[in-house]
Design a protein around this motif. Sequence first.
Motif, short mmCIF file in Angstrom:
data_model
loop_
_atom_site.label_atom_id
_atom_site.label_comp_id
_atom_site.label_asym_id
_atom_site.label_seq_id
_atom_site.Cartn_x
_atom_site.Cartn_y
_atom_site.Cartn_z
N ASP A 17 0.83 -1.21 0.00
CA ASP A 17 0.00 0.00 0.00
C ASP A 17 0.86 1.26 0.00
O ASP A 17 0.53 2.25 -0.67
CB ASP A 17 -0.94 0.01 1.21
CG ASP A 17 -1.93 -1.12 1.18
OD1 ASP A 17 -2.32 -1.57 0.07
OD2 ASP A 17 -2.33 -1.58 2.28
N VAL A 18 1.96 1.22 0.74
CA VAL A 18 2.89 2.34 0.77
C VAL A 18 3.47 2.56 -0.63
O VAL A 18 3.50 3.68 -1.14
CB VAL A 18 4.00 2.11 1.81
CG1 VAL A 18 5.11 3.15 1.68
CG2 VAL A 18 3.41 2.12 3.22
N PHE A 19 3.94 1.49 -1.26
CA PHE A 19 4.51 1.61 -2.61
C PHE A 19 3.47 2.09 -3.61
O PHE A 19 3.79 2.90 -4.49
CB PHE A 19 5.11 0.28 -3.07
CG PHE A 19 6.44 -0.05 -2.46
CD1 PHE A 19 7.26 0.93 -1.90
CD2 PHE A 19 6.89 -1.35 -2.44
CE1 PHE A 19 8.50 0.62 -1.36
CE2 PHE A 19 8.13 -1.68 -1.90
CZ PHE A 19 8.94 -0.69 -1.36
N ALA A 20 2.26 1.59 -3.52
CA ALA A 20 1.20 2.03 -4.44
C ALA A 20 0.93 3.52 -4.27
O ALA A 20 0.75 4.25 -5.25
CB ALA A 20 -0.07 1.21 -4.21
N ARG A 27 1.92 12.40 -5.07
CA ARG A 27 1.94 11.89 -3.70
C ARG A 27 3.38 11.74 -3.20
O ARG A 27 3.68 12.03 -2.05
CB ARG A 27 1.16 10.59 -3.61
CG ARG A 27 -0.34 10.80 -3.85
CD ARG A 27 -1.18 9.61 -3.49
NE ARG A 27 -0.97 8.45 -4.32
CZ ARG A 27 -1.75 8.10 -5.34
NH1 ARG A 27 -2.81 8.83 -5.66
NH2 ARG A 27 -1.50 7.00 -6.02
N LEU A 28 4.27 11.31 -4.08
CA LEU A 28 5.68 11.21 -3.72
C LEU A 28 6.22 12.60 -3.37
O LEU A 28 6.97 12.75 -2.41
CB LEU A 28 6.48 10.59 -4.86
CG LEU A 28 7.98 10.44 -4.64
CD1 LEU A 28 8.29 9.59 -3.41
CD2 LEU A 28 8.63 9.84 -5.89
N LYS A 29 5.81 13.62 -4.11
CA LYS A 29 6.23 15.00 -3.81
C LYS A 29 5.77 15.41 -2.42
O LYS A 29 6.54 16.01 -1.66
CB LYS A 29 5.66 15.96 -4.85
CG LYS A 29 5.98 17.43 -4.56
CD LYS A 29 5.12 18.35 -5.40
CE LYS A 29 5.34 19.82 -5.15
NZ LYS A 29 5.63 20.27 -3.83
N VAL A 30 4.54 15.10 -2.06
CA VAL A 30 4.03 15.44 -0.73
C VAL A 30 4.90 14.80 0.34
O VAL A 30 5.31 15.45 1.30
CB VAL A 30 2.55 15.01 -0.57
CG1 VAL A 30 2.10 15.10 0.87
CG2 VAL A 30 1.65 15.86 -1.48
N VAL A 63 -5.41 8.72 -0.13
CA VAL A 63 -4.56 7.56 -0.45
C VAL A 63 -3.35 7.53 0.48
O VAL A 63 -3.00 6.48 1.04
CB VAL A 63 -4.13 7.59 -1.93
CG1 VAL A 63 -3.06 6.54 -2.21
CG2 VAL A 63 -5.33 7.39 -2.85
N LEU A 64 -2.71 8.68 0.69
CA LEU A 64 -1.56 8.74 1.59
C LEU A 64 -1.94 8.39 3.02
O LEU A 64 -1.21 7.68 3.71
CB LEU A 64 -0.93 10.14 1.54
CG LEU A 64 -0.22 10.51 0.24
CD1 LEU A 64 0.12 11.99 0.23
CD2 LEU A 64 1.03 9.66 0.05
N ARG A 65 -3.08 8.89 3.46
CA ARG A 65 -3.56 8.62 4.82
C ARG A 65 -3.88 7.14 5.00
O ARG A 65 -3.44 6.52 5.97
CB ARG A 65 -4.81 9.48 5.10
CG ARG A 65 -5.37 9.33 6.49
CD ARG A 65 -6.59 10.21 6.69
NE ARG A 65 -7.73 9.80 5.88
CZ ARG A 65 -8.26 10.53 4.90
NH1 ARG A 65 -7.78 11.71 4.59
NH2 ARG A 65 -9.29 10.07 4.21
N GLU A 66 -4.63 6.56 4.08
CA GLU A 66 -5.03 5.16 4.21
C GLU A 66 -3.87 4.19 4.03
O GLU A 66 -3.92 3.08 4.54
CB GLU A 66 -6.17 4.86 3.23
CG GLU A 66 -7.46 5.56 3.65
CD GLU A 66 -8.63 5.29 2.72
OE1 GLU A 66 -8.42 4.72 1.61
OE2 GLU A 66 -9.75 5.67 3.10
#
Length: 100
Positions: A17-20, A27-30, A63-66
């Motif tokens: 889930d982290v990799f996705a 999201r990677l930028k965040v 997505v980042l939170r979950e």
Amino acid sequence: MPDTEGHPEVNEIELVDVFAALADPLRLKVVRDLLAEPDGVERHCTSFGLPVSKSTRSHHFKVLREAGLIRQVDRGNSRMATLRRADLETRFPGLLSSLS
């Protein structure tokens, strides 16, 4: 079981889930932006300057939170995000350092 806001417990954070979540460049930028901040810094979700609509930005933060990468808290009428640095380091040692 995730809390009412969708934050998983540390032992529920799954690497897939982290990799996705990190597969998306925005999201990677965040996450990288939060990594550049001192531990515990909260940032307003609009402060990242993502070039997307409000609904798309909300989706990215969900997505980042979950996935367990960030924790979001409400501060008045604003939603603030912080990196779950200690939780991620406990669960996947060295993962965050590989992102910077």
